[in-house]
Design an enzyme around this catalytic site. Structure first.
Site, short mmCIF file in Angstrom:
data_model
loop_
_atom_site.label_atom_id
_atom_site.label_comp_id
_atom_site.label_asym_id
_atom_site.label_seq_id
_atom_site.Cartn_x
_atom_site.Cartn_y
_atom_site.Cartn_z
N ARG A 124 0.79 -1.07 -0.23
CA ARG A 124 -0.09 -0.07 -0.09
C ARG A 124 0.94 1.31 0.10
NH1 ARG A 124 -2.99 -3.24 3.72
NH2 ARG A 124 -4.84 -4.04 2.58
N LYS A 146 3.27 11.31 -11.55
CA LYS A 146 2.34 10.50 -12.33
C LYS A 146 3.05 9.05 -12.55
CE LYS A 146 -0.57 13.57 -15.01
NZ LYS A 146 -0.88 13.92 -16.53
N GLU A 188 9.34 17.22 -25.34
CA GLU A 188 8.99 17.66 -23.91
C GLU A 188 9.30 19.21 -23.65
OE1 GLU A 188 5.94 16.22 -23.21
OE2 GLU A 188 6.22 14.17 -23.08
N LYS A 230 7.79 22.73 -14.62
CA LYS A 230 7.00 21.76 -14.42
C LYS A 230 6.57 21.67 -12.74
CE LYS A 230 5.37 17.01 -14.76
NZ LYS A 230 5.59 15.70 -15.38
N GLU A 240 -4.16 17.19 -11.22
CA GLU A 240 -4.64 17.61 -12.70
C GLU A 240 -6.16 17.79 -12.58
OE1 GLU A 240 -2.57 15.70 -15.93
OE2 GLU A 240 -4.68 15.51 -16.95
N ARG A 244 -2.93 21.85 -14.62
CA ARG A 244 -1.88 20.37 -15.07
C ARG A 244 -2.02 19.93 -16.44
NH1 ARG A 244 1.29 15.86 -11.24
NH2 ARG A 244 2.41 15.18 -13.12
N ASN A 248 -0.35 18.45 -21.08
CA ASN A 248 -0.66 17.36 -22.01
C ASN A 248 -1.00 17.93 -23.61
OD1 ASN A 248 -0.70 14.89 -20.36
ND2 ASN A 248 -2.82 15.89 -19.48
N HIS A 251 -0.90 15.64 -26.40
CA HIS A 251 -0.73 14.40 -25.93
C HIS A 251 -2.01 13.35 -26.24
CE1 HIS A 251 2.59 15.58 -23.94
NE2 HIS A 251 3.03 14.56 -23.25
N HIS A 255 -0.98 10.16 -27.73
CA HIS A 255 -1.40 8.64 -27.16
C HIS A 255 -1.92 7.80 -28.37
CE1 HIS A 255 -0.79 10.38 -22.79
NE2 HIS A 255 0.30 10.04 -23.43
N HIS A 268 7.52 8.35 -27.50
CA HIS A 268 6.61 9.26 -26.77
C HIS A 268 6.91 10.52 -27.33
CE1 HIS A 268 3.85 10.89 -24.07
NE2 HIS A 268 4.75 11.53 -23.58
#
Ligand code: NAD
Ligand code: GLY
Length: 366
Positions: A124, A146, A188, A230, A240, A244, A248, A251, A255, A268
């Protein structure tokens, strides 16, 4: 060495953490020691990075009395999945790693995302440290918490927000990075200029040749300014729910490209470059961005040697895959668009005809 702090909103900022940036700091394991709760770590890396940097990190830690196990995974985006994640759990369990054993990610974004998700969920949650070794990971993926894996139906669809306790970015490790991977990281970096830092965008236009030549000062400055951008965005919106999402930019398209082509075929960063051009073209068709600015954006990606035309998956497939985006709300796609270079906005009202027209004109008939 330079330090940038990620300030996180919580009582006493106890979850905030430093990003340490400098050439050769992998040989300073004492920088990591204060963040260990126990003198035991599990270093997660892959078959490419292990022969380059694993022993240096492991022996440095062991010379300070830290016991380290190594978990060496197969390399590649196509391995960012449940099966590989399970290899980490197998090793943590069979070595009886405990709640205070720190998981250290040594590698690029794939290793960081996998190891971070393992750290978030093993027992956990156990302490986590990022030691990024690609440009992309040093400027983006190691910062902000993330973590996660891909699903056959969608990229990064399973994961958790889980912050590291410290990020150690040794820019000297970029000396062994293949050219194509260096360029992917630059995609990026350009993103920060586009969404919120026009002065950084101009600096990148002027310093692209030195960046590609891996000039140490230029490289460190690009990493520092990217991380500073960032860190500010993550501090403002860790999970997000607002600003935030601007990180993206491009993206939603990217993606779709990565999934549609098969994970690992397009890097990527390459998909982000072509996806950002599509976002810029869409912004122009939405009367937000000027044609001249779209041209300037295309030029910087070309300067960086990145693709500016996305692959032709067919419009239907793009629309289907983009419908899987994490920004979809109430079944409606939301896009990060550009108002100008240095200013991005979220847009939920893109008419289907304009989106389809952009795909047809910029991909199918490009
Ligand atoms: P990657 O992790 O696949 O690394 C690229 C390649 O470089 C790999 O083959 C790797 O083994 C190799 N490599 C790593 N360091 C090296 C070094 N110093 N010298 C030589 N080779 C080295 O790819 P990446 O571009 O680092 O990361 C991409 C991943 O990051 C994607 O899965 C993407 O979704 C994810 N990502 C996550 C975030 C986030 O916020 N968590 C942000 C951006 C991207
Ligand atoms: N790379 C996008 C984010 O961290 O939010």
């Amino acid at each position: 060495m330079q330090t940038i702090t990620v300030e996180l909103a919580s009582a006493a900022n106890e979850r905030g953490y430093p990003i340490l940036i400098g050439a050769g700091i992998l040989d300073q394991p004492d920088l990591i020691l204060p963040y260990l709760l126990q003198k035991r770590v599990a270093i997660v890396t892959n078959t490419t990075v292990a022969p380059l940097y694993l022993e240096r990190l492991r022996m440095g830690l062991e010379s300070h009395g830290v016991a380290a196990i190594s978990i060496v995974l197969p390399d590649g985006e196509e391995h960012k999945n449940w099966q590989t994640l399970n290899l980490i759990f197998d090793a943590l369990l069979s070595n009886r790693c405990e709640r205070n054993t720190t998981v250290i990610a040594l590698g690029g974004g794939v290793i960081g995302d996998l190891a971070g998700f393992a750290a978030a969920t093993y027992l956990r949650g156990v302490p986590f440290i990022q030691v990024p070794t690609t440009l992309l990971a040093q400027v983006d993926s190691s910062v902000g918490g993330k973590t996660g894996i891909n699903h056959p139906l969608g990229k990064n669809m399973i994961g958790a927000f889980y912050q590291p306790r410290v990020v150690l970015a040794d820019s000297a490790t970029l000396g062994t990075l293949p050219e194509r991977e260096l360029r992917a990281g630059i995609a990026e970096i350009i993103k920060y200029g586009l969404i919120r830092d026009p002065a950084f965008f101009e600096w990148l236009e002027q310093n692209m040749a030195q960046l590609l030549a891996r000039d140490p000062d230029v490289l460190n400055e690009a990493i520092r300014r990217s991380c500073a951008n960032k860190a500010e965005v993550v501090a403002a919106d860790e999970r997000e729910s607002g600003v935030r999402a601007l990180l993206n930019l491009g993206h939603t398209f990217a993606h779709a490209i990565e999934n549609g082509m098969g994970y690992g075929v397009w890097l990527h960063g390459e998909a982000v470059a072509a996806g950002t051009l599509l976002a810029a073209e869409l912004s122009q068709r939405m009367h937000l961005l000027s044609t001249a600015e779209v041209g300037r954006i295309r030029k910087i990606y070309l300067q960086a040697g990145l693709p500016v035309v996305a692959p032709d998956l067919g419009v239907e497939k793009y629309l289907h895959l983009m419908g899987m985006d994490k920004k979809v709300e109430g079944g409606k796609m939301r896009f990060v668009l550009l108002k100008r270079i240095g200013k991005a906005v979220i847009h939920a009202e893109v008419p289907a005809a304009i989106l389809t027209g952009t795909l047809v004109e910029c991909i199918v008939n490009a």
